[in-house]
Write a protein that holds these residues in place. Structure first.
Motif, PDB file in Angstrom:
ATOM      1  N   GLN A  65       0.781  -1.281   0.183  1.00 24.43           N
ATOM      2  CA  GLN A  65      -0.041  -0.024   0.126  1.00 24.43           C
ATOM      3  C   GLN A  65       0.648   1.159  -0.123  1.00 24.43           C
ATOM      4  O   GLN A  65       0.493   2.169  -0.545  1.00 24.43           O
ATOM      5  CB  GLN A  65      -0.941   0.051   1.327  1.00 24.43           C
TER       6      GLN A  65
ATOM      7  N   ASN B  86       2.048   1.509  -3.310  1.00 26.22           N
ATOM      8  CA  ASN B  86       1.081   1.333  -4.624  1.00 26.22           C
ATOM      9  C   ASN B  86       1.467   0.327  -5.531  1.00 26.22           C
ATOM     10  O   ASN B  86       1.345   0.858  -6.787  1.00 26.22           O
ATOM     11  CB  ASN B  86       0.986   2.655  -5.073  1.00 26.22           C
TER      12      ASN B  86
ATOM     13  N   LEU C  38      -1.547  -0.532  -7.372  1.00 26.83           N
ATOM     14  CA  LEU C  38      -2.635  -0.929  -6.404  1.00 26.83           C
ATOM     15  C   LEU C  38      -3.658  -0.172  -6.557  1.00 26.83           C
ATOM     16  O   LEU C  38      -4.919  -0.654  -6.635  1.00 26.83           O
ATOM     17  CB  LEU C  38      -2.203  -0.693  -5.282  1.00 26.83           C
TER      18      LEU C  38
ATOM     19  N   HIS D 173      -9.145  -3.118  -5.514  1.00 23.51           N
ATOM     20  CA  HIS D 173      -7.927  -2.764  -4.385  1.00 23.51           C
ATOM     21  C   HIS D 173      -8.534  -2.276  -3.159  1.00 23.51           C
ATOM     22  O   HIS D 173      -7.957  -2.545  -2.116  1.00 23.51           O
ATOM     23  CB  HIS D 173      -6.934  -1.637  -5.235  1.00 23.51           C
TER      24      HIS D 173
ATOM     25  N   THR E  78      -6.974  -3.951   0.400  1.00 18.96           N
ATOM     26  CA  THR E  78      -6.210  -2.991   1.382  1.00 18.96           C
ATOM     27  C   THR E  78      -7.159  -3.295   2.747  1.00 18.96           C
ATOM     28  O   THR E  78      -6.310  -3.040   3.830  1.00 18.96           O
ATOM     29  CB  THR E  78      -6.082  -1.706   0.738  1.00 18.96           C
TER      30      THR E  78
ATOM     31  N   TYR F 169       2.030  -2.121   6.271  1.00 22.84           N
ATOM     32  CA  TYR F 169       1.514  -1.602   5.046  1.00 22.84           C
ATOM     33  C   TYR F 169       1.489  -2.486   3.712  1.00 22.84           C
ATOM     34  O   TYR F 169       1.481  -1.838   2.645  1.00 22.84           O
ATOM     35  CB  TYR F 169       2.316  -0.314   4.642  1.00 22.84           C
TER      36      TYR F 169
END
Length: 787
Positions: free
Chosen positions: A121, A124, A135, A141, A145, A193
């Motif tokens: 994340q 990206n 992403l 997405h 996420t 992340y």
């Protein structure tokens, strides 16, 4: 026969005849039915089903464990660690290729893996079998996420298979659902992340189960949320277990055991369910079998058993209940009053009348024992309270309340003159005792004092630090007469102990006093008197007035807690608080009644502790004191309280506060500058106070307070102000769309940015841009005219 019936309860004797006659046929028929039907049910359900689901659980977990181990290799590989810190664009082809090789190596194992997905994340990007994606451009997405919000760092989760396929190959999913092993990344950091997901199609695991299970067995696997993970009907995968007609979910949830069996209904048909809870991931494996198919033979027996048992039980219950309850009610009421139950009668094999007699006897014994224990506990608590009083741990009011509570009210009201005696045992070579006998000898002497001294003239003796301490008192106001009686009493005690125990003792006498709150001072006077045995020898009576010119023991209480608070205030450079604590400290010191020479003790102690703190903090003497003399000499030349307090503040304390303050300001300014630099270079990222604290290696709360103190703004306020500053600059100098400005400043959508901008500036971003453009065009003609 009568002897064997005696252990039975009286109620049982009343009902046993009826039950024997009526229950013999019931027992015979019930036993026959039980031996015929339960053997088959237990054999088929309890053994085979449990072994079956245990085997299936083992096979499934073996594959899941293999997936977990291979994914751990990928997660802990150096390639993935480098990739997490890389944007993986067209310039990172080699790194991407290495990452794809790691994934291929993992899929090479026979683990039923359909796909392995890596997403970051922060950078990206997302990597899967079909390639590399940005992403935020991937169709699902948001759902992917959102998996970062699961509570555990490693989890098995059921997800729709459509999430893991791009639009051009969405129909390539073998199953509608996939079982995903999810690991949060990076594993070594608190802030997660990224994700690593290994997807196993639910169909492939269902094939494993179908290969192990017999054709007539329905094997169902549900997760901790009671969703179906595996089911013979593939259309039910992913749905709540209730939709399959299963109604026994609450029985599994309420049972804390790892495995078990119960009966339930599915589609209005009775089923026997055997379940096993996995220790690996909390999944529950269910083997559902129709009871009708297992108990066809036992049903015939059950019909006859139910008819006969029902008739016989009704008759026996009516006869026993009506007759016995009427006769047993008075006895039962008496048993309840003494706190006994019928089960207690049976467990102890005694009759109700014997138990009632025993309870009455036990109550009288318990009463005597309880009174004895209470007296012992009161004596122990009283001894502890007197020790605290002699050590000076009570205020005056608390001391009087405790003495009155332990029965000394008469002494408090009548005693006018008091003194403390301290008695210590003297060992010599001609005695038959050794030092190891000291505690026994002290206890014996303690008991002799209690017997020889009347309770009205003493408090209870206590043993403290191998010394017997006694407070003696008298109603007489004449100090001389009291002193004579006290000396005669101590001589008598000394002689009696020597006569009975063949032991020499020394006794210390405090000065007489009139108030109970001075007993701690008198106790120390008695101990001080005993110290003079070193000069006077053994077996002596020592009066404190003979060794201290008739003055009471110096009771100097140094306010250490106030000094500690002052030290903390100096280190924290809290000037006002330090000034107040200095006043409180000197007020406490000079509130004591001491001679001028005795006041030098706490003052010198305070100065010495301040200089020690200064030295430990790396402050040299030259930084606060520039004269050639000595601070101690200057202190001893002062004569009034105001001069001394002012000297401590101006010469020692305030100079130290200024040094600590300058150190803090330098440190705070440096930290604030670093935070401002991080904001100016990272305002277009998801920058947080915690991330700044991590980069600067400080606690988040600490740098927040420093930044507020230096800039007058909280971190979030400053970050928002700077982002608005950049937004206005872009609106004035560029044609960048408002949507792009909002995205660059980390807003979820442009509407949130527009609302915040209007609240801050009183107009929308578009109005602000038009207003600036209009003012700029109006200024251009004027400029031309002047030219």
């Amino acid at each position: 026969m009568l002897r064997s019936l005696r252990p039975l309860s009286f109620l049982s004797k009343l009902t046993i005849f009826t039950f024997v006659i009526s229950t013999l046929p019931v027992l015979f028929i019930g036993s026959f039915s039980y031996l015929t039907s339960s053997r088959e049910i237990q054999k088929n359900v309890n053994q085979n089903k449990m072994e079956l689901i245990s085997q299936i659980n083992t096979n499934v977990e073996r594959k899941l464990t293999t997936v977990n181990q291979t994914l751990n290799q990928v997660v802990n590989s150096s390639v993935l660690k480098r990739a997490l810190n890389s944007p993986l664009n067209e310039n990172d082809f080699i790194l991407y290729n290495e990452l794809r090789n790691e994934i291929r190596n993992m899929q090479s194992f026979d683990t039923k893996l359909e796909d392995v997905i890596l997403l970051n994340q922060q950078q990206n990007w997302m990597v899967k079998n079909s390639g590399l994606y940005r992403l935020n451009e991937y169709k699902d997405h948001a759902q992917l996420t959102n998996l970062l919000n699961i509570s555990d760092n490693t989890s098995w989760v059921l997800n729709p298979s459509s999430w893991f396929y791009s639009e051009e190959s969405m129909n390539g999913a073998k199953c509608s659902y996939s079982i995903s092993l999810i690991k949060k990344l990076p594993t070594s950091k608190l802030h997660k992340y990224g994700l690593a997901m290994a997807n196993i199609p639910a169909c492939s695991l269902q094939d494993v189960i179908n290969s192990d299970a017999p054709p007539l067995d329905n094997i169902i696997v549900i997760d901790e949320k009671n969703r179906i993970l595996l089911h013979p009907d593939l259309e039910l995968i992913g749905k709540p277990i209730e939709e399959s007609g299963f109604s026994g979910v609450s029985m599994i949830s309420d049972d804390a055991r790892p495995s078990g069996q119960f009966k339930t209904q599915m589609n209005k048909e009775d089923y026997s369910v055997t379940y096993l809870r996995s220790q690996l991931n909390g999944w529950v494996y269910l083997s559902v079998t129709s009871i009708d198919s297992l108990t066809k033979e036992s049903n015939k027996i059950g019909i006859y058993t139910a008819m006969v048992c029902l008739l016989m039980l009704v008759l026996s219950i009516l006869l026993a209940w009506i007759g016995s309850r009427r006769m047993y009610t008075p006895i039962e009421r008496l048993l309840n009053q003494i706190g006994q139950r019928k089960t207690d009668v049976k467990s102890r094999h005694v009759s109700e009348f014997q138990m009632i007699g025993e309870q009455m006897h036990h109550l009288f014994q318990s009463k005597s024992q309880l009174e004895k224990e209470i007296r012992q506990h009161i004596r122990q608590v009283r001894t502890f309270s007197l020790i605290q009083a002699f050590q000076g741990n009570y205020r005056k009011r608390e001391l009087l309340e405790n003495l009155e509570q332990f029965g000394y009210r008469n002494q408090i009201e009548k005693w006018n003159t008091m003194a403390v005696i301290t008695l210590a045992i003297d060992f010599s070579d001609d005695t038959d005792y050794e030092k190891k006998d000291l505690n026994l000898l002290l206890f014996a002497a303690h008991n002799m004092i209690e017997e020889l001294v009347e309770p009205d003239h003493r408090l209870a003796p206590v043993i403290m630090d191998q010394v017997i301490v006694v407070l003696l008192g008298s109603e007489d106001d004449d100090a001389v007469a009291f002193h004579q009686r006290l000396y005669s009493l101590t001589e008598m005690l000394q002689q009696e102990i020597n006569r009975c125990l063949k032991l020499q003792v020394s006794i210390g006498l405090s000065l007489p006093f009139q108030s109970f709150h001075k007993i701690s001072i008198a106790y120390r006077e008695g101990l001080e008197a005993l110290k003079y045995r070193i000069k006077l020898g053994k077996g002596v009576i020592i009066q404190y007035e003979n060794i201290n010119s008739g003055k009471h023991y110096l009771n100097l209480n140094y306010p250490s807690h106030k000094e500690n608070d002052l030290m903390d205030a100096i280190k924290l450079a809290e000037t006002e608080k330090a000034k107040e604590l200095v006043s409180q400290l000197f007020a406490t010191i000079f509130a004591q009644e001491l001679t001028p020479q005795e006041y030098q003790i706490p003052l010198t102690r305070l100065l010495n502790n301040l200089l020690i703190m200064m030295q430990e903090s790396g402050i040299s003497m030259n930084q606060i004191y520039h004269a050639n003399g000595s601070l101690y000499e200057e202190l001893l030349e002062l004569h009034t309280v105001a001069e001394i307090e002012d000297w401590f503040w101006s010469m020692v304390i305030y100079p130290m506060i200024k040094i600590f303050n300058s150190r803090q300001n330098a440190q705070y300014h440096n930290i604030s500058e670093k935070i401002i630099d991080l904001v100016q270079h990272g305002y277009d990222t998801d920058l947080t106070l915690e991330e700044c604290a991590s980069r600067l290696h400080y606690n988040a709360n600490y740098i927040s307070s420093i930044f507020k103190k230096e800039t007058q703004y909280y971190f979030s306020e400053y970050l928002t102000m700077y982002r608005f500053k950049m937004a206005k600059k872009w609106l004035e100098e560029t044609d960048m769309p408002i949507k792009d400005i909002a995205a660059k400043l980390r807003y979820n959508n442009s509407q949130n940015f527009i609302r915040s901008f209007r609240k801050q500036e009183g107009m929308t971003p578009g109005q602000y841009r038009d207003s600036h453009a209009a003012s700029k065009s109006n200024s251009n003609p004027g400029t031309s005219a002047q030219g």
